[in-house]
Scaffold this active site. Sequence first.
Site, PDB file in Angstrom:
ATOM      1  N   HIS A 248       0.844  -1.207   0.000  1.00 42.60           N
ATOM      2  CA  HIS A 248       0.000   0.000   0.000  1.00 42.60           C
ATOM      3  C   HIS A 248       0.878   1.255   0.000  1.00 42.60           C
ATOM      4  O   HIS A 248       0.568   2.247  -0.662  1.00 42.60           O
ATOM      5  CB  HIS A 248      -0.882   0.048   1.253  1.00 42.60           C
ATOM      6  CG  HIS A 248      -1.939  -1.005   1.298  1.00 42.60           C
ATOM      7  ND1 HIS A 248      -1.964  -1.997   2.248  1.00 42.60           N
ATOM      8  CD2 HIS A 248      -3.021  -1.210   0.520  1.00 42.60           C
ATOM      9  CE1 HIS A 248      -3.020  -2.762   2.055  1.00 42.60           C
ATOM     10  NE2 HIS A 248      -3.673  -2.321   1.016  1.00 42.60           N
TER      11      HIS A 248
ATOM     12  N   ASP B 247      -3.806  -7.686  -7.647  1.00 42.43           N
ATOM     13  CA  ASP B 247      -5.210  -7.939  -7.968  1.00 42.43           C
ATOM     14  C   ASP B 247      -5.419  -7.584  -9.433  1.00 42.43           C
ATOM     15  O   ASP B 247      -6.101  -6.604  -9.764  1.00 42.43           O
ATOM     16  CB  ASP B 247      -6.108  -7.088  -7.056  1.00 42.43           C
ATOM     17  CG  ASP B 247      -5.943  -7.472  -5.604  1.00 42.43           C
ATOM     18  OD1 ASP B 247      -6.492  -8.496  -5.212  1.00 42.43           O
ATOM     19  OD2 ASP B 247      -5.228  -6.761  -4.876  1.00 42.43           O
TER      20      ASP B 247
HETATM   21  O1  PAF Z   1      -8.151  -4.034  -3.316  1.00 44.40           O
HETATM   22  C1  PAF Z   1      -8.789  -3.707  -2.310  1.00 44.40           C
HETATM   23  O2  PAF Z   1      -8.226  -3.522  -1.227  1.00 44.40           O
HETATM   24  C2  PAF Z   1     -10.306  -3.545  -2.414  1.00 44.40           C
HETATM   25  O3  PAF Z   1     -10.852  -4.465  -3.278  1.00 44.40           O
HETATM   26  C3  PAF Z   1     -10.735  -2.116  -2.758  1.00 44.40           C
HETATM   27  C4  PAF Z   1     -10.260  -1.716  -4.144  1.00 44.40           C
HETATM   28  C5  PAF Z   1     -10.199  -1.141  -1.729  1.00 44.40           C
HETATM   29  C6  PAF Z   1     -12.267  -2.014  -2.751  1.00 44.40           C
HETATM   30  O4  PAF Z   1     -12.797  -2.340  -1.503  1.00 44.40           O
END
Ligand code: PAF
Length: 279
Positions: A37, A150
């Site tokens: 993140h 993802d």
């Molecule tokens: O990837 C994630 O953490 C979630 O799917 C998101 C994009 C924040 C949506 O809840």
Amino acid sequence: MKLVHTKEALKEAISLQKEVGNSIGFVPTMGALHRGHLSLMKQAGEQTGFVVVSIFVNPTQFNNKSDLDNYPRNLNADLAMLKNTPCELVFAPSANEMYPEEDTRQFNFGKLGEVMEGEHRPGHFNGVAQIVSKLFDAVQPDKAFFGMKDFQQLAIIQNMTTQLGYHTEIVPCDIVREPDGLAMSSRNKRLTAEQQKNATVISKTLFEAVKKTPDSSVDEIKNWVVSTIDANPYLETEYFDIVDNKTLQSITHWNEAVNKIGCIAVYCGEVRLIDNVKF
Ligand code: PAF
């Protein structure tokens, strides 16, 4: 760094930034922040004038109640991690703030949403599209940053952005890995030390598989990856597929797609991990 819990406070803080000409960078998260993140926030800081991070565990994207219940939540730890990042505004709403009434919207992503995660987690991408569209409506970001771990989610969000006519640029960001190769994920926090060690077999196998091409056929690689991972007693593959990276449809011959990606979901005990690699 400012923390807000309501859409109203969020919109107010953002409109002040827009008034002074700042572009808005947005990193949506479900918390349990890790270095993956932080790399999204770093890129948001480099590319935009004001970085907004949302922290919300979105119930509508969980098709498994125990996965939702066990999802790691620790707002204070997340806020502490955000302190040394370019994030200037944190939006941490309640479920009621985001869903004052049931969201009955049904998105259609065609074949993109029917394979891999879409097949194994029915309703998941509909829930992702619901929350991301609500967040985009509230934040009105110029750019939004998503991790390539993802990979299918990224394709779905790009598709949703076009379908709903948002003027937000979707910025794909590279996977961040632990030094041993394990793709960083909030779910890794739920692994025991022993499981974590064994989970490294996933990325090691994917990297090894890439080296085996093009001498092996697509099917040989698919079978080899699944049997190698499943030979580890800690791991059980849910799916592995090699797909065209634009359509996400499975390929059977290397020349069927220009850019190919191998996507995998593996259970390590109760914890479901995903990863991918370019072929
Ligand atoms: O990837 C994630 O953490 C979630 O799917 C998101 C994009 C924040 C949506 O809840």
